[in-house]
Design a protein around this motif. Structure first.
Motif, mmCIF file in Angstrom:
data_model
loop_
_atom_site.group_PDB
_atom_site.id
_atom_site.type_symbol
_atom_site.label_atom_id
_atom_site.label_comp_id
_atom_site.label_asym_id
_atom_site.label_seq_id
_atom_site.Cartn_x
_atom_site.Cartn_y
_atom_site.Cartn_z
ATOM 1 N N SER A 179 0.831 -1.203 0.000
ATOM 2 C CA SER A 179 0.000 0.000 0.000
ATOM 3 C C SER A 179 0.865 1.253 0.000
ATOM 4 O O SER A 179 2.075 1.190 0.121
ATOM 5 C CB SER A 179 -0.937 -0.018 1.202
ATOM 6 N N LYS A 180 0.183 2.392 -0.120
ATOM 7 C CA LYS A 180 0.888 3.672 -0.212
ATOM 8 C C LYS A 180 1.475 4.090 1.142
ATOM 9 O O LYS A 180 1.248 3.435 2.151
ATOM 10 C CB LYS A 180 -0.060 4.739 -0.757
ATOM 11 N N LEU A 181 2.194 5.216 1.142
ATOM 12 C CA LEU A 181 2.939 5.613 2.341
ATOM 13 C C LEU A 181 2.033 6.097 3.478
ATOM 14 O O LEU A 181 2.325 5.873 4.646
ATOM 15 C CB LEU A 181 3.956 6.704 1.965
ATOM 16 N N PHE A 182 0.925 6.770 3.156
ATOM 17 C CA PHE A 182 0.086 7.329 4.215
ATOM 18 C C PHE A 182 -1.388 6.967 4.108
ATOM 19 O O PHE A 182 -2.228 7.552 4.773
ATOM 20 C CB PHE A 182 0.236 8.861 4.257
ATOM 21 N N CYS A 183 -1.740 6.040 3.218
ATOM 22 C CA CYS A 183 -3.125 5.575 3.144
ATOM 23 C C CYS A 183 -3.097 4.114 2.727
ATOM 24 O O CYS A 183 -2.031 3.565 2.460
ATOM 25 C CB CYS A 183 -3.950 6.421 2.172
ATOM 26 N N SER A 184 -4.262 3.482 2.653
ATOM 27 C CA SER A 184 -4.259 2.041 2.397
ATOM 28 C C SER A 184 -4.465 1.692 0.928
ATOM 29 O O SER A 184 -4.674 0.538 0.584
ATOM 30 C CB SER A 184 -5.324 1.366 3.266
ATOM 31 N N CYS A 185 -4.390 2.687 0.028
ATOM 32 C CA CYS A 185 -4.519 2.399 -1.406
ATOM 33 C C CYS A 185 -3.399 1.483 -1.875
ATOM 34 O O CYS A 185 -2.297 1.529 -1.355
ATOM 35 C CB CYS A 185 -4.426 3.690 -2.219
ATOM 36 N N SER A 186 -3.697 0.685 -2.910
ATOM 37 C CA SER A 186 -2.676 -0.191 -3.483
ATOM 38 C C SER A 186 -1.574 0.645 -4.130
ATOM 39 O O SER A 186 -1.833 1.683 -4.734
ATOM 40 C CB SER A 186 -3.304 -1.091 -4.542
ATOM 41 N N HIS A 222 -6.265 3.569 -8.144
ATOM 42 C CA HIS A 222 -5.758 3.428 -6.776
ATOM 43 C C HIS A 222 -5.731 4.785 -6.074
ATOM 44 O O HIS A 222 -4.669 5.338 -5.804
ATOM 45 C CB HIS A 222 -4.357 2.805 -6.784
ATOM 46 N N VAL A 223 -6.905 5.305 -5.800
ATOM 47 C CA VAL A 223 -7.000 6.643 -5.222
ATOM 48 C C VAL A 223 -8.071 6.648 -4.137
ATOM 49 O O VAL A 223 -9.104 6.012 -4.279
ATOM 50 C CB VAL A 223 -7.359 7.687 -6.306
ATOM 51 N N CYS A 224 -7.791 7.339 -3.026
ATOM 52 C CA CYS A 224 -8.782 7.518 -1.968
ATOM 53 C C CYS A 224 -8.796 9.002 -1.605
ATOM 54 O O CYS A 224 -7.974 9.760 -2.112
ATOM 55 C CB CYS A 224 -8.432 6.641 -0.764
ATOM 56 N N PRO A 225 -9.708 9.437 -0.720
ATOM 57 C CA PRO A 225 -9.723 10.865 -0.382
ATOM 58 C C PRO A 225 -8.359 11.382 0.087
ATOM 59 O O PRO A 225 -7.973 12.504 -0.244
ATOM 60 C CB PRO A 225 -10.752 10.937 0.740
ATOM 61 N N ALA A 226 -7.591 10.570 0.810
ATOM 62 C CA ALA A 226 -6.310 11.054 1.336
ATOM 63 C C ALA A 226 -5.321 11.357 0.220
ATOM 64 O O ALA A 226 -4.763 12.455 0.150
ATOM 65 C CB ALA A 226 -5.719 10.042 2.302
ATOM 66 N N CYS A 227 -5.101 10.380 -0.686
ATOM 67 C CA CYS A 227 -4.072 10.615 -1.703
ATOM 68 C C CYS A 227 -4.612 11.427 -2.877
ATOM 69 O O CYS A 227 -3.876 11.729 -3.807
ATOM 70 C CB CYS A 227 -3.402 9.316 -2.131
ATOM 71 N N ALA A 228 -5.895 11.810 -2.836
ATOM 72 C CA ALA A 228 -6.402 12.770 -3.812
ATOM 73 C C ALA A 228 -6.387 14.179 -3.212
ATOM 74 O O ALA A 228 -6.852 15.118 -3.834
ATOM 75 C CB ALA A 228 -7.816 12.398 -4.238
HETATM 76 ZN ZN ZN Z 1 -5.051 6.591 -1.003
#
Ligand code: ZN
Lengths: 481, 294
Positions: free
Chosen positions: A20-27, A37-43
């Motif tokens: 997963s990514k450095l600060f969220c659980s996206c792949s 592979h995007v969630c509110p955090a990494c967007a």
């Molecule tokens: Zn994310």
């Protein structure tokens, strides 16, 4: 004619092999459709606090260990602020004040001998997204799949003098980091990227010349070419004075074989670095580090020594296997299922790589179900099937994932070792090809091959060639008469 | 009825943080406090990103992140109670961030008992917030005996207010960068270049106090002023935190506000001495990560 010395330092970015990514659980997987592979955090949406990926820190520690670096007791994260559409939060989380480690050392070997390269530091940071320019509509689209993917940046001191040293260093880093499981280090896919800082000075001078930074090189060949070009550009400027060197970032164009100024106001940018209050300082304690050290996989060099020593394998083959983490893994896993190292190496290098090459895949991309692969090698080795049938089944394993044992049984591919059957085939072939038979008896060995071909074909390609050859010679020398 | 500050996310509902920038921003998920409350909540739009005084306060219990103290001022004028828990005890998952090292959801209520009972429901570790204290429980009991009183000198009282503003502005300037018109929220209509998209969007959608905070924060972090402003403030913060001697006393009692409530026909009055003490009360608690009750 003056003598010049080229001075280079490297900044190598390596993507960490986390799920997963450095600060969220996206792949963090490469190659997905845009913005999959995007969630509110990494967007960059507000409301999701950064939660540090522990695995990324562990891989960073592994990188520190294999580069003989001094690990920082308490590391912290900082924010680097700038506006750009590929950076959704408007800041990149990186490490300035207390990076994961400092003062590493690596030994490289070139034609000129051994040399130690020293590292300034390694720090963990997040990747940015990707802008895609659509020339047709004149719009720019942004893909956030890579935003917040964990990276380490390995910053060397200006210790390099030749392109050969740079290439040797990058190959060494790739081997160390891929074998330690830190990254797959694929330059083509961008999981290993390199910026070269280069300056030229008169030999013997203690003062560094004007420095330029070259970016955008995605192969070792491109890096060597870029260094050669840029060093010559610097020397020409110093010699002729036609061009004034300025400290700048330059982009390498591999197709044209030239570097170009990126015309960025790079040095005018104030990144307003400051300690990131969102992420608590991370204590890298001794017990944790030791745990990671003891779990480190065998490095390439040690594996090579074990292969050539304990396993008694040829140096050439061992070098090919340990030149790629992927091949090395295939070797280990296949060997675990079928314990004949010589045959396993043979099948990987001769058969598997040949098929991979036909599919335009390199050592790092080829993949096979190692349990099935091992079973197949065992079937050939135990003379249940012959080698050419084995090759065909390997294709089937790669394409359709067939089970070799079941496939042999279903398609009746078992080795024909019934001497009566072979003898009948020999007699038929000899009677149909009396001329060739006579030639062989007259001492023409070439005709044996022709007769063997006919025989193997009549036996459906499944017979043991050695046995067929034996029976053929028996009948040719009049054994039956 | 529990009211939520408009900077606390509720799935599908607009969470504007009182800003034109986010007036079309529908929250993609529920904040952790919303999940823990597990009851219908109303929303209350307060000042933009907490940087402005709220125009009004709702009639009921309110959860809000009052970093800049504007809510507390109104609370004091109304004779209500404001309860700010210790930093890192209530999850900020789903809270629009302002100054991360001071952001903390607190409660506005009628009585301390009411506030503590609400805190008991929302406090406690959440792995979705990376900067929390793992064990925090709240309860409320009346003390068995009357407190003994002492006078204490606060050595860095005059530093509190400037240190607070430097740090809070620096941190919020970073958190405001994500509002650029590219991905969500307000976007200016007429722009030709990327630079213009950024500038127009932020000029048109941010209010005065927000612009001031962004500019002042960038200034404090700029290469030329970092050492004199931000870095010095960070060190002063440590001094202030260490000067609060909670090993010697349990509670520090201070005035909440330096100005008297505005009465019809009378100008508001400010007393310098009171102002400093008020600063320690509001911002001192934030800088030291301590809890505060007013
Ligand atoms: Zn994310």
């Amino acid at each position: 004619m003056k003598q010049y010395e080229v001075v280079m330092g490297l900044e190598v970015h390596v993507e960490l092999a986390t799920q997963s990514k450095l600060f969220c659980s996206c792949s963090a997987k490469f190659g997905a459709a845009a913005n999959e592979h995007v969630c509110p955090a990494c967007a960059g949406m507000p409301g999701m606090p950064a939660v540090l990926n522990k695995r990324a820190v562990e891989l960073g520690i592994a990188a520190a260990l294999v580069t003989n670096s001094e690990i920082t007791p308490v590391m912290t994260f900082d924010k680097k602020n700038y506006f750009y559409p590929d950076l959704p939060t408007g800041y990149q989380i990186t490490q300035i004040n207390a990076p994961i480690c400092r003062n590493g050392r690596l030994e490289i070997e070139t034609g000129a001998g051994k040399k130690t390269i020293t590292l300034k530091q390694i720090h963990i940071e997040e990747d940015a997204g990707k802008l895609v320019h659509d020339a047709r509509t004149g719009t720019t689209l942004v893909d956030f799949n890579r935003t917040s993917v964990p990276l380490i940046e390995i910053v060397s001191n200006p210790d390099f003098r030749t392109a050969e040293e740079v290439v040797a260093y990058l190959e060494k880093l790739r081997s160390l980091l891929s074998f330690a499981g830190v990254s797959d280090c694929k330059m083509q896919e961008g999981s290993m990227r390199c910026d070269v800082n280069i300056s030229v000075r008169e030999a013997g001078s203690g003062v560094l010349g004007t420095r330029t930074e070259i970016k955008n090189m995605n192969s070792l060949k491109a890096i060597a070419a870029a260094i050669a070009f840029e060093a010559q550009r610097h020397i020409d400027a110093l010699e002729t004075g036609r061009e004034t060197l300025v400290q700048e970032t330059r982009r390498w164009d591999d197709a044209l074989g030239e570097s170009f100024s990126m015309r960025e106001k790079e040095n005018a940018t104030d990144y307003r670095y400051f300690p990131n209050p969102e992420i608590l300082p991370v204590r890298l304690d001794g017990a944790w580090i030791e745990q990671i050290r003891s779990a480190l996989p065998e490095p390439a060099r040690e594996k090579f020594l074990r292969m050539t020593g304990e396993l008694g394998l040829p140096e050439v083959d061992s070098r090919i296997i340990t030149g790629s983490k992927n091949l090395s893994d295939i070797f280990d896993r296949t060997l675990a299922s079928y314990g004949n190292p010589r045959e396993v190496v043979n099948w990987i290098i001769v058969e598997l790589l040949a098929i991979a090459k036909g599919d335009n895949k390199g050592e790092d991309d080829v993949s096979v179900d190692c349990v099935k692969f091992a079973k197949l090698i065992e079937l050939v080795d135990g003379k249940t099937i012959n080698r050419s049938v084995g090759k065909k089944i390997l294709q089937k394993i790669l394409q359709d994932g067939v089970d070799p044992e079941a496939y042999v049984a279903e398609n009746n591919l078992g080795l024909v070792s019934d001497t009566g059957l072979i003898d009948r085939a020999v007699q038929t072939v000899l009677s149909e090809n009396e001329k060739s038979a006579a030639e062989v008896r007259g001492g023409n060995e070439k005709a044996v091959g022709f007769l063997m071909g006919k025989l193997m074909k009549s036996l459906g390609g499944k017979a043991d060639p050695k046995l067929v050859n034996e029976r053929l010679r028996y009948w040719l020398t009049g054994g039956g008469l | 009825m529990v009211y939520l500050d408009d900077s606390i996310l509720q799935a599908g509902k607009i969470a504007s943080a009182g800003s034109k920038m986010l007036r079309n921003f529908a929250a993609p998920f529920d904040a952790e406090v919303v999940t823990r409350l597990n009851e219908p909540c109303e929303r209350a739009v307060l000042g933009e990103f907490g940087l402005e005084p709220p125009k009004s306060l709702p009639d009921g219990v309110l959860l809000c992140n009052d970093v800049f103290g504007h809510v507390r001022t109104v609370v004091a004028e109304r004779g209500l109670c404001s309860l700010r828990p210790t930093y890192g005890t209530v999850s900020r998952y789903g809270l629009i961030p302002t100054a991360c090292s001071m952001d903390q959801i607190g409660v506005v209520c009628r009585t301390p008992a009411e506030g503590f009972s609400l805190l008991a429901r929302i406090a406690g570790h959440d792995e979705k917030d990376g900067a929390m204290f793992p064990d925090a429980r709240y309860s409320y009991e009346k003390p068995a005996q009357a407190p003994r009183l002492h006078r204490e000198a606060l050595p860095y009282a005059d530093l509190v207010e400037p240190v607070f503003h430097i740090l809070a502005y620096a941190e919020i300037s970073g958190n405001l960068s994500r509002y650029d018109g590219v991905k969500f929220g307000y976007r200016a209509e007429n722009y030709k270049t990327l630079e213009e998209l950024y500038t127009k969007t932020r000029t048109e959608a941010f209010g005065f106090e927000t612009k001031l905070a962004a500019v002042m924060g960038c200034l404090a972090l700029s290469q030329d002023h970092y050492a004199a402003l931000y870095d010095k403030a960070l060190r002063a913060r440590r001094l202030i935190r260490d000067s609060l001697r909670f090993d010697l006393y349990d509670v520090l009692v201070l005035p909440v506000e330096s100005r008297l409530p505005v009465l019809a026909g009378l100008p508001s009055l400010t007393f310098r001495g009171v102002q400093l003490a008020a600063g320690v009360k509001n911002e001192g608690a934030l800088l030291a990560a301590w809890e505060a009750l007013s």
